[in-house]
Design a protein around this motif. Structure first.
Motif, PDB file in Angstrom:
ATOM      1  N   ARG A 352     -43.778 -43.536  23.338  1.00 41.94           N
ATOM      2  CA  ARG A 352     -45.131 -44.077  23.224  1.00 41.94           C
ATOM      3  C   ARG A 352     -45.377 -44.655  21.831  1.00 41.94           C
ATOM      4  NH1 ARG A 352     -47.318 -46.217  26.651  1.00 41.94           N
ATOM      5  NH2 ARG A 352     -47.287 -44.445  28.098  1.00 41.94           N
ATOM      6  N   HIS A 353     -44.884 -43.957  20.797  1.00 38.29           N
ATOM      7  CA  HIS A 353     -44.995 -44.465  19.429  1.00 38.29           C
ATOM      8  C   HIS A 353     -44.305 -45.820  19.312  1.00 38.29           C
ATOM      9  CE1 HIS A 353     -44.838 -44.577  15.023  1.00 38.29           C
ATOM     10  NE2 HIS A 353     -43.531 -44.785  15.123  1.00 38.29           N
ATOM     11  N   ALA A 354     -43.113 -45.948  19.894  1.00 40.84           N
ATOM     12  CA  ALA A 354     -42.373 -47.209  19.834  1.00 40.84           C
ATOM     13  C   ALA A 354     -43.157 -48.331  20.514  1.00 40.84           C
ATOM     14  CB  ALA A 354     -41.005 -47.045  20.493  1.00 40.84           C
ATOM     15  N   GLN A 355     -43.730 -48.048  21.668  1.00 45.13           N
ATOM     16  CA  GLN A 355     -44.503 -49.075  22.380  1.00 45.13           C
ATOM     17  C   GLN A 355     -45.723 -49.507  21.568  1.00 45.13           C
ATOM     18  OE1 GLN A 355     -45.029 -46.865  26.098  1.00 45.13           O
ATOM     19  NE2 GLN A 355     -43.630 -48.281  27.121  1.00 45.13           N
ATOM     20  N   GLU A 356     -46.383 -48.561  20.945  1.00 43.32           N
ATOM     21  CA  GLU A 356     -47.553 -48.892  20.129  1.00 43.32           C
ATOM     22  C   GLU A 356     -47.170 -49.734  18.917  1.00 43.32           C
ATOM     23  OE1 GLU A 356     -49.058 -45.042  19.265  1.00 43.32           O
ATOM     24  OE2 GLU A 356     -50.061 -44.788  21.213  1.00 43.32           O
ATOM     25  N   GLN A 357     -46.030 -49.412  18.291  1.00 39.96           N
ATOM     26  CA  GLN A 357     -45.586 -50.164  17.126  1.00 39.96           C
ATOM     27  C   GLN A 357     -45.161 -51.578  17.501  1.00 39.96           C
ATOM     28  OE1 GLN A 357     -45.590 -49.182  13.728  1.00 39.96           O
ATOM     29  NE2 GLN A 357     -46.945 -47.666  14.674  1.00 39.96           N
ATOM     30  N   LEU A 358     -44.591 -51.751  18.699  1.00 41.30           N
ATOM     31  CA  LEU A 358     -44.242 -53.091  19.168  1.00 41.30           C
ATOM     32  C   LEU A 358     -45.474 -53.985  19.212  1.00 41.30           C
ATOM     33  CD1 LEU A 358     -41.732 -52.533  22.133  1.00 41.30           C
ATOM     34  CD2 LEU A 358     -41.280 -53.791  20.024  1.00 41.30           C
ATOM     35  N   GLY A 374     -32.530 -37.197  25.283  1.00 43.14           N
ATOM     36  CA  GLY A 374     -33.475 -37.515  24.217  1.00 43.14           C
ATOM     37  C   GLY A 374     -33.167 -38.761  23.421  1.00 43.14           C
ATOM     38  N   ASN A 375     -32.228 -39.581  23.885  1.00 40.24           N
ATOM     39  CA  ASN A 375     -31.806 -40.781  23.173  1.00 40.24           C
ATOM     40  C   ASN A 375     -32.497 -42.000  23.774  1.00 40.24           C
ATOM     41  OD1 ASN A 375     -28.485 -42.192  22.441  1.00 40.24           O
ATOM     42  ND2 ASN A 375     -30.420 -42.474  21.412  1.00 40.24           N
ATOM     43  N   PHE A 376     -33.153 -42.812  22.944  1.00 39.93           N
ATOM     44  CA  PHE A 376     -33.771 -44.021  23.487  1.00 39.93           C
ATOM     45  C   PHE A 376     -33.546 -45.204  22.559  1.00 39.93           C
ATOM     46  CE2 PHE A 376     -37.045 -42.656  20.590  1.00 39.93           C
ATOM     47  CZ  PHE A 376     -37.744 -43.806  20.231  1.00 39.93           C
ATOM     48  N   HIS A 377     -33.651 -46.387  23.147  1.00 37.27           N
ATOM     49  CA  HIS A 377     -33.428 -47.633  22.415  1.00 37.27           C
ATOM     50  C   HIS A 377     -34.602 -48.573  22.629  1.00 37.27           C
ATOM     51  CE1 HIS A 377     -29.312 -46.197  22.294  1.00 37.27           C
ATOM     52  NE2 HIS A 377     -29.256 -46.228  23.607  1.00 37.27           N
ATOM     53  N   VAL A 378     -34.838 -49.412  21.650  1.00 38.97           N
ATOM     54  CA  VAL A 378     -35.741 -50.548  21.806  1.00 38.97           C
ATOM     55  C   VAL A 378     -34.916 -51.802  21.565  1.00 38.97           C
ATOM     56  CG1 VAL A 378     -37.821 -51.716  21.028  1.00 38.97           C
ATOM     57  CG2 VAL A 378     -37.721 -49.213  21.019  1.00 38.97           C
ATOM     58  N   ILE A 379     -34.908 -52.690  22.550  1.00 47.47           N
ATOM     59  CA  ILE A 379     -34.205 -53.959  22.419  1.00 47.47           C
ATOM     60  C   ILE A 379     -35.183 -54.981  21.864  1.00 47.47           C
ATOM     61  CG2 ILE A 379     -32.976 -55.797  23.635  1.00 47.47           C
ATOM     62  CD1 ILE A 379     -32.217 -53.707  25.758  1.00 47.47           C
ATOM     63  N   SER A 399     -39.934 -47.154  11.132  1.00 50.97           N
ATOM     64  CA  SER A 399     -40.982 -46.285  11.667  1.00 50.97           C
ATOM     65  C   SER A 399     -40.449 -45.388  12.768  1.00 50.97           C
ATOM     66  CB  SER A 399     -42.156 -47.121  12.187  1.00 50.97           C
ATOM     67  OG  SER A 399     -41.858 -47.739  13.427  1.00 50.97           O
ATOM     68  N   LEU A 400     -39.525 -45.914  13.588  1.00 52.20           N
ATOM     69  CA  LEU A 400     -38.916 -45.111  14.655  1.00 52.20           C
ATOM     70  C   LEU A 400     -38.034 -44.021  14.066  1.00 52.20           C
ATOM     71  CD1 LEU A 400     -40.055 -47.289  16.493  1.00 52.20           C
ATOM     72  CD2 LEU A 400     -37.850 -47.354  17.684  1.00 52.20           C
ATOM     73  N   VAL A 401     -37.234 -44.374  13.056  1.00 50.74           N
ATOM     74  CA  VAL A 401     -36.357 -43.396  12.423  1.00 50.74           C
ATOM     75  C   VAL A 401     -37.193 -42.303  11.757  1.00 50.74           C
ATOM     76  CG1 VAL A 401     -34.672 -43.021  10.589  1.00 50.74           C
ATOM     77  CG2 VAL A 401     -34.442 -45.003  12.092  1.00 50.74           C
ATOM     78  N   ALA A 402     -38.230 -42.703  11.037  1.00 48.77           N
ATOM     79  CA  ALA A 402     -39.084 -41.729  10.364  1.00 48.77           C
ATOM     80  C   ALA A 402     -39.731 -40.779  11.368  1.00 48.77           C
ATOM     81  CB  ALA A 402     -40.158 -42.444   9.544  1.00 48.77           C
ATOM     82  N   TYR A 403     -40.208 -41.326  12.474  1.00 50.14           N
ATOM     83  CA  TYR A 403     -40.829 -40.501  13.523  1.00 50.14           C
ATOM     84  C   TYR A 403     -39.811 -39.482  14.054  1.00 50.14           C
ATOM     85  CZ  TYR A 403     -43.628 -39.381  17.684  1.00 50.14           C
ATOM     86  OH  TYR A 403     -44.362 -38.730  18.655  1.00 50.14           O
ATOM     87  N   GLY A 404     -38.577 -39.940  14.289  1.00 51.51           N
ATOM     88  CA  GLY A 404     -37.552 -39.049  14.816  1.00 51.51           C
ATOM     89  C   GLY A 404     -37.135 -37.973  13.839  1.00 51.51           C
ATOM     90  N   LEU A 405     -36.922 -38.356  12.578  1.00 56.48           N
ATOM     91  CA  LEU A 405     -36.480 -37.380  11.580  1.00 56.48           C
ATOM     92  C   LEU A 405     -37.561 -36.337  11.304  1.00 56.48           C
ATOM     93  CD1 LEU A 405     -34.550 -39.615   9.001  1.00 56.48           C
ATOM     94  CD2 LEU A 405     -33.624 -38.216  10.854  1.00 56.48           C
ATOM     95  N   GLU A 406     -38.817 -36.759  11.349  1.00 55.54           N
ATOM     96  CA  GLU A 406     -39.914 -35.808  11.138  1.00 55.54           C
ATOM     97  C   GLU A 406     -39.958 -34.743  12.229  1.00 55.54           C
ATOM     98  OE1 GLU A 406     -43.345 -38.254  10.944  1.00 55.54           O
ATOM     99  OE2 GLU A 406     -42.873 -39.043   8.931  1.00 55.54           O
ATOM    100  N   ARG A 407     -39.352 -35.051  13.368  1.00 55.26           N
ATOM    101  CA  ARG A 407     -39.356 -34.122  14.503  1.00 55.26           C
ATOM    102  C   ARG A 407     -37.975 -33.523  14.743  1.00 55.26           C
ATOM    103  NH1 ARG A 407     -43.086 -37.520  14.225  1.00 55.26           N
ATOM    104  NH2 ARG A 407     -45.188 -37.143  15.064  1.00 55.26           N
ATOM    105  N   ASN A 408     -37.191 -33.472  13.667  1.00 51.69           N
ATOM    106  CA  ASN A 408     -35.862 -32.853  13.693  1.00 51.69           C
ATOM    107  C   ASN A 408     -34.900 -33.569  14.640  1.00 51.69           C
ATOM    108  OD1 ASN A 408     -34.211 -30.932  12.496  1.00 51.69           O
ATOM    109  ND2 ASN A 408     -34.549 -29.410  14.090  1.00 51.69           N
ATOM    110  N   GLY A 409     -35.036 -34.889  14.685  1.00 47.77           N
ATOM    111  CA  GLY A 409     -34.104 -35.703  15.453  1.00 47.77           C
ATOM    112  C   GLY A 409     -33.078 -36.334  14.535  1.00 47.77           C
TER     113      GLY A 409
END
Length: 469
Positions: A352-358, A374-379, A399-409
């Motif tokens: 959802r974060h990725a869609q909003e940032q797009l 738990g793996n996703f991509h944005v083309i 922004s996607l990387v930061a979101y993931g790392l903040e959640r232990n991804g």
């Protein structure tokens, strides 16, 4: 450092047709499928054996010439793009299936063997190799990047399949990292160290891999949901139920619209799960009934199954060709693919974060993912000539990387680091990055193995220096 002297030394043990200084060949070996740019390799060599690879690396070590291993160039983060004057070692002529051991469920191959080539050979024995990254990559390249793909939810990733590697070190020394045994408590786990090392620790010249029996019965299907959150919640419940899901992929509304447009399909353009189940017919019939009960609690709008090979292949061909649907739909633009992996409980929020940032950054792109792990991509389709748009794309990725790392991804679930994601390594690993750099220095003291990739050099940001140039 003298490339000329190095090339002259190669003629002592390689045939003339194994050494190319042709400009076109050099250019072809200086790019991958990504948008990342670097230098042009000085010479391309084509070894045909471990012995020749050892001799090449020994000569490179003597002349202090950087070397970049190359498979088919399907990588997505600049893994094979030279950062400086170097030689490229192309392993496509080392493409033999050396041994199939049906009783042990293992196979031994050279690094240039492709996934489809291996599966054609294994089919004769009722076996298959499970890792399916979509592209018909080489097994050596897949090991180097720790590839995974659609089937990882059931069978695991590349690292899970490796029993043994034959590796040529920077000095030319040849080592083995494991054995044919299914498990071992002896020594350090060198398989795990070299798989995913992207050629910075050594060149893989042989792989012993785990394979599987072809399932008795396979069933594929699609399930549609009113929202991404509902689709992901359904997947979590399916996994908790113990149903043997072999693949489960999420496509968002934009991805399905692009798929329909390019491939002339008529899928509903709402969040959709593409699924596949492996097992026996009677057991899967019960599992499907149970699955229908589970997904209904998450407002599943429709579910459809296919069992014949033609229909199953059509379904997965559509999924695998999603990237090409975007590429052909936006001529003149370049594809940029993000790759973040988070705990499954965080996946719906990440998508959802990725869609909003797009929308916020006004970018063209769609979301897809291996939601079972738990793996996703944005083309993304970006105009590289538009510096402002390129900057927005980089902001989006960060922004996607930061979101993931903040959640232990993690910053990359399967594409690897190359130099495209090298800038995130310190943020992701902290002090552990220093341990990795010490290992690199111990195995490659001259720094000749794929320099500028995976691990940032202390006090140097190779990525930024190349991009600015």
């Amino acid at each position: 450092m003298s490339v000329t002297a190095f090339v002259e030394s190669l003629h002592e043990f390689l045939q003339k047709d194994q050494i190319s200084e042709n400009e076109t060949v050099r250019e072809q070996h200086s790019v991958d499928e990504s948008y990342h740019k670097g230098s042009i390799t000085q010479v391309v060599v084509f070894p045909r054996s471990t012995e020749e690879t050892s001799q090449i690396l020994a000569a490179a070590s003597k002349h202090v010439i950087p070397v970049v291993p190359f498979g088919l160039g399907t990588s997505l983060e600049g893994h094979v793009v030279p950062m400086q004057e170097c030689v490229t070692i192309d392993f496509t002529e080392m493409n033999a299936v050396l041994e199939v051991s049906p009783d042990d469920l293992i196979v031994k191959v050279q690094p240039g063997v492709t996934r489809s080539q291996l599966n054609r050979e294994l089919k004769k024995h009722g076996l298959f190799f499970s890792v399916d990254p979509g592209a018909d990559a080489t097994l050596g390249g897949m090991a180097a990047t720790n590839a995974s793909g659609t089937t990882s939810v059931r069978y695991g990733i590349m690292r899970d399949q490796v029993r043994d590697l034959e590796v040529v070190l920077a000095s030319g020394e040849v080592i083995h990292t494991g054995s044919k045994a299914a498990k071992s408590s002896a020594g350090l786990h060198l398989n795990g160290l070299f798989v995913g090392s992207e050629g910075i620790l050594g060149c893989i010249t042989e792989l012993t891999l785990k394979v599987y029996g072809i399932p008795e019965y396979e069933m594929a299907g699609r399930a549609t949901f009113p929202s991404v959150e509902k689709a992901v919640q359904a997947v979590v419940s399916l996994l908790q139920s113990g149903i043997p899901i072999a693949r489960v992929e999420l496509l968002d509304e934009i991805s399905l619209k692009q798929l329909n447009h390019h491939q002339k399909t008529d899928y509903p353009e709402i969040p959709t799960l593409f699924m596949e189940f492996h097992g026996n017919e009677a057991g899967l019939a019960q599992d499907v009934d149970f699955m229908k009960e589970i997904v209904s609690t998450y407002d599943c709008e429709a579910i459809e199954f296919v069992t014949n090979n033609t229909e199953r292949n059509r379904l997965w061909e559509a999924r695998h060709n999603l990237a090409y649907s975007f590429i052909h739909g936006y001529p003149g633009r370049k594809m940029m693919v993000t790759d973040v992996c988070v705990p499954i409980s965080e996946l719906a929020g990440a998508v959802r974060h990725a869609q909003e940032q797009l929308v916020k950054l006004n970018l063209i792109g769609g979301v897809t993912g291996h939601v079972g792990d738990g793996n996703f991509h944005v083309i993304l389709m970006i105009d590289l000539a538009d510096g402002e748009e390129k900057e927005r794309a980089n902001t989006f990725n960060e922004s996607l990387v930061a979101y993931g790392l903040e959640r232990n991804g993690t910053s990359t679930g399967e594409h690897g680091v190359g130099y495209g994601k090298q800038k995130y390594m310190e943020q992701e690993f902290g002090a552990a990055l220093g341990v990795m750099q010490q290992i690199k220095a111990a195995l490659d003291p001259q720094g000749i193995l794929n320099p500028g990739k995976l691990l940032p050099a202390k006090g140097e940001n190779v990525y930024e220096s190349v991009v600015k140039s």
